[in-house]
Scaffold this motif. Structure first.
Motif, PDB file in Angstrom:
ATOM      1  N   LEU A 291       6.230  55.952  48.499  1.00 45.55           N
ATOM      2  CA  LEU A 291       6.049  54.665  49.159  1.00 45.55           C
ATOM      3  C   LEU A 291       4.703  54.064  48.808  1.00 45.55           C
ATOM      4  O   LEU A 291       4.579  52.857  48.577  1.00 45.55           O
ATOM      5  CB  LEU A 291       6.163  54.836  50.675  1.00 45.55           C
TER       6      LEU A 291
ATOM      7  N   SER B  15       4.541  52.250  45.515  1.00 42.27           N
ATOM      8  CA  SER B  15       5.314  51.020  45.387  1.00 42.27           C
ATOM      9  C   SER B  15       4.365  49.832  45.268  1.00 42.27           C
ATOM     10  O   SER B  15       3.182  49.923  45.596  1.00 42.27           O
ATOM     11  CB  SER B  15       6.209  50.838  46.611  1.00 42.27           C
TER      12      SER B  15
ATOM     13  N   LEU C  20       2.559  45.952  49.519  1.00 40.81           N
ATOM     14  CA  LEU C  20       3.512  45.529  50.537  1.00 40.81           C
ATOM     15  C   LEU C  20       3.093  44.213  51.177  1.00 40.81           C
ATOM     16  O   LEU C  20       1.925  43.985  51.446  1.00 40.81           O
ATOM     17  CB  LEU C  20       3.615  46.613  51.607  1.00 40.81           C
TER      18      LEU C  20
ATOM     19  N   THR D 235       7.285  44.080  55.480  1.00 41.23           N
ATOM     20  CA  THR D 235       8.126  44.665  54.441  1.00 41.23           C
ATOM     21  C   THR D 235       9.043  45.694  55.073  1.00 41.23           C
ATOM     22  O   THR D 235       8.594  46.588  55.782  1.00 41.23           O
ATOM     23  CB  THR D 235       7.283  45.333  53.346  1.00 41.23           C
TER      24      THR D 235
ATOM     25  N   ARG E 298      11.459  48.659  54.325  1.00 43.70           N
ATOM     26  CA  ARG E 298      11.922  49.642  53.349  1.00 43.70           C
ATOM     27  C   ARG E 298      13.266  50.178  53.825  1.00 43.70           C
ATOM     28  O   ARG E 298      13.363  50.723  54.930  1.00 43.70           O
ATOM     29  CB  ARG E 298      10.889  50.758  53.207  1.00 43.70           C
TER      30      ARG E 298
ATOM     31  N   ASP F 167      22.463  52.573  43.609  1.00 45.89           N
ATOM     32  CA  ASP F 167      21.979  51.259  44.028  1.00 45.89           C
ATOM     33  C   ASP F 167      22.874  50.123  43.567  1.00 45.89           C
ATOM     34  O   ASP F 167      22.786  49.014  44.078  1.00 45.89           O
ATOM     35  CB  ASP F 167      20.537  51.025  43.551  1.00 45.89           C
TER      36      ASP F 167
ATOM     37  N   LYS G 241      19.321  42.498  51.340  1.00 41.13           N
ATOM     38  CA  LYS G 241      18.034  42.094  50.743  1.00 41.13           C
ATOM     39  C   LYS G 241      18.045  40.621  50.380  1.00 41.13           C
ATOM     40  O   LYS G 241      17.111  39.866  50.703  1.00 41.13           O
ATOM     41  CB  LYS G 241      17.756  42.935  49.492  1.00 41.13           C
TER      42      LYS G 241
ATOM     43  N   GLU H  81      15.644  37.955  52.501  1.00 39.21           N
ATOM     44  CA  GLU H  81      14.513  37.350  51.796  1.00 39.21           C
ATOM     45  C   GLU H  81      14.674  35.849  51.642  1.00 39.21           C
ATOM     46  O   GLU H  81      13.696  35.099  51.766  1.00 39.21           O
ATOM     47  CB  GLU H  81      14.321  38.036  50.438  1.00 39.21           C
TER      48      GLU H  81
ATOM     49  N   LYS I 162      10.175  40.912  53.406  1.00 36.28           N
ATOM     50  CA  LYS I 162      10.588  41.469  52.127  1.00 36.28           C
ATOM     51  C   LYS I 162      11.380  42.746  52.374  1.00 36.28           C
ATOM     52  O   LYS I 162      11.117  43.474  53.328  1.00 36.28           O
ATOM     53  CB  LYS I 162       9.363  41.805  51.264  1.00 36.28           C
TER      54      LYS I 162
ATOM     55  N   GLN J 138      12.514  46.254  50.471  1.00 38.71           N
ATOM     56  CA  GLN J 138      12.423  47.179  49.345  1.00 38.71           C
ATOM     57  C   GLN J 138      13.519  48.223  49.480  1.00 38.71           C
ATOM     58  O   GLN J 138      13.713  48.800  50.560  1.00 38.71           O
ATOM     59  CB  GLN J 138      11.061  47.868  49.315  1.00 38.71           C
TER      60      GLN J 138
ATOM     61  N   PHE K  36      15.451  51.771  48.451  1.00 34.95           N
ATOM     62  CA  PHE K  36      15.264  53.131  47.951  1.00 34.95           C
ATOM     63  C   PHE K  36      16.624  53.819  47.989  1.00 34.95           C
ATOM     64  O   PHE K  36      17.050  54.315  49.034  1.00 34.95           O
ATOM     65  CB  PHE K  36      14.238  53.889  48.793  1.00 34.95           C
TER      66      PHE K  36
END
Length: 344
Positions: A16, A19, A22, A26, A28, A35, A50, A54, A62, A64, A66
């Protein structure tokens, strides 16, 4: 905390930290699966969520992503969300069970008659979904963003023989999640439950540590189990949830408008997840037609499945009564009542 968990937590924190910088808000979002939105329902959910968050917040929140279990095992990432290290995760029943055992009520074999009923009941806004989500939140502190099936009804694959009757299960070592209800289902039918973490399943099937496994068709497909299994039997014996949770403190820190966007985005994303699972099941590239190129597939007649149910249901109900007590029985009965209503 064990040394292994400390190492895993440190690795997650390092990932993290490495990354990109941020933003002030943000989120996560972690999940276990590929994905690509065209390979798994959680991949589709994450991608849709996402985009909607956004754009809907004009970038003030935001997201992110994973995927592929980058941040650790399922139950470990759930703990990270509880601790505020990660903001959100889409989790399997096996991961959730280590934080909230009541998820085991979903595992009553042959309780759901079809996928349409499952869609109605296995939803955070159904009568049962509201009761279940509120209880989960009260006991874990996690906000439930979404509740849906893990990819469809489970089928059983193995490397030994087709399963046509319950007797064909005798002696088969079947990988299960670490769920007493799943282990009991396999054992009641004569198999040998072999609980293993998801990351070890392919290799265990390949090396013979386990003879088979049980999962929805989309998961069997993207996990490429057709490479290490010869037979696939359509049992439709259980359908388990994926549960999408968020850190409550993070959610509370959003503005009213941001909360509205997040809630709406999650609802749409769950719909996308349901849809992609049905598409994968049917597609020639990823579903049963693809699996049929390497595996021998058989469907078990309804009359024979009733014999499976007659053995498995009492055994699993007993486990629920013993391990979850009166509260668990009440939750199970609420689910069965909602199934009955949705079936009419």
């Amino acid at each position: 905390m064990s040394l292994f968990n400390k190492i895993t937590l440190a690795a997650a924190a390092l990932l993290l930290a490495s990354s990109p910088a941020l933003a002030q808000k943000t989120m996560r979002l972690a999940h276990l699966n590929p994905d690509s939105p065209f390979e798994s329902h959680s991949g589709a959910m994450a991608a849709v969520f996402k985009n909607l968050v956004e754009t809907g917040t004009n970038g003030s929140v935001k997201v992110q992503l994973f995927a592929n279990g980058q941040l650790g095992k399922d139950n470990e990432v759930i703990q990270q969300v509880r601790d505020g290290i990660v903001e959100s995760t889409i989790s399997s029943a096996g991961g959730i069970a280590q934080h909230y055992k009541m998820v085991g009520v979903f595992d009553m074999p042959f309780a759901f008659p079809n996928i349409a009923v499952a869609d109605k009941v296995m939803d955070k806004d159904s009568d049962f979904g509201k009761k279940f989500s509120a209880d989960l939140q009260a006991k874990t502190g996690l906000k439930v963003l979404g509740l849906l099936d893990s990819g469809g009804f489970f089928a059983i694959s193995n490397s030994k023989r087709p399963i046509k009757t319950a007797a064909d299960m005798n002696g088969l070592r079947i990988r299960t999640m670490t769920l007493p209800t799943h282990e009991t289902t396999v054992k009641s039918l004569g198999g040998q439950p072999t609980p293993l973490p998801w990351a070890e399943v392919y290799t265990s099937l390949q090396t013979g540590v386990a003879d088979g496994q049980m999962n929805p068709i989309p998961i069997i497909a993207f996990a490429k189990f057709d490479e290490v299994q010869k037979f696939l039997s359509i049992t439709n014996h259980v359908i388990t949830p994926y549960i999408w949770t968020m850190n409550q403190k993070f959610y509370d820190g959003l503005t009213a408008d941001e909360k509205r966007v997040v809630d709406n985005a999650a609802e749409v994303a769950v719909g996308a997840g349901r849809g992609i699972s049905r598409i994968i099941e049917a597609s020639t590239e990823k579903g049963l037609p693809k699996l049929g190129k390497k595996m021998t597939i058989n469907a078990i007649p309804p009359a024979e499945l009733k014999k499976f149910a007659a053995v498995a249901q009492p055994a699993v109900r007993k486990v629920i009564e013993e391990q979850l007590g009166a509260e668990g029985v009440s939750m199970l009965n609420a689910m069965l009542a909602d199934i009955d209503k949705a079936s009419k």
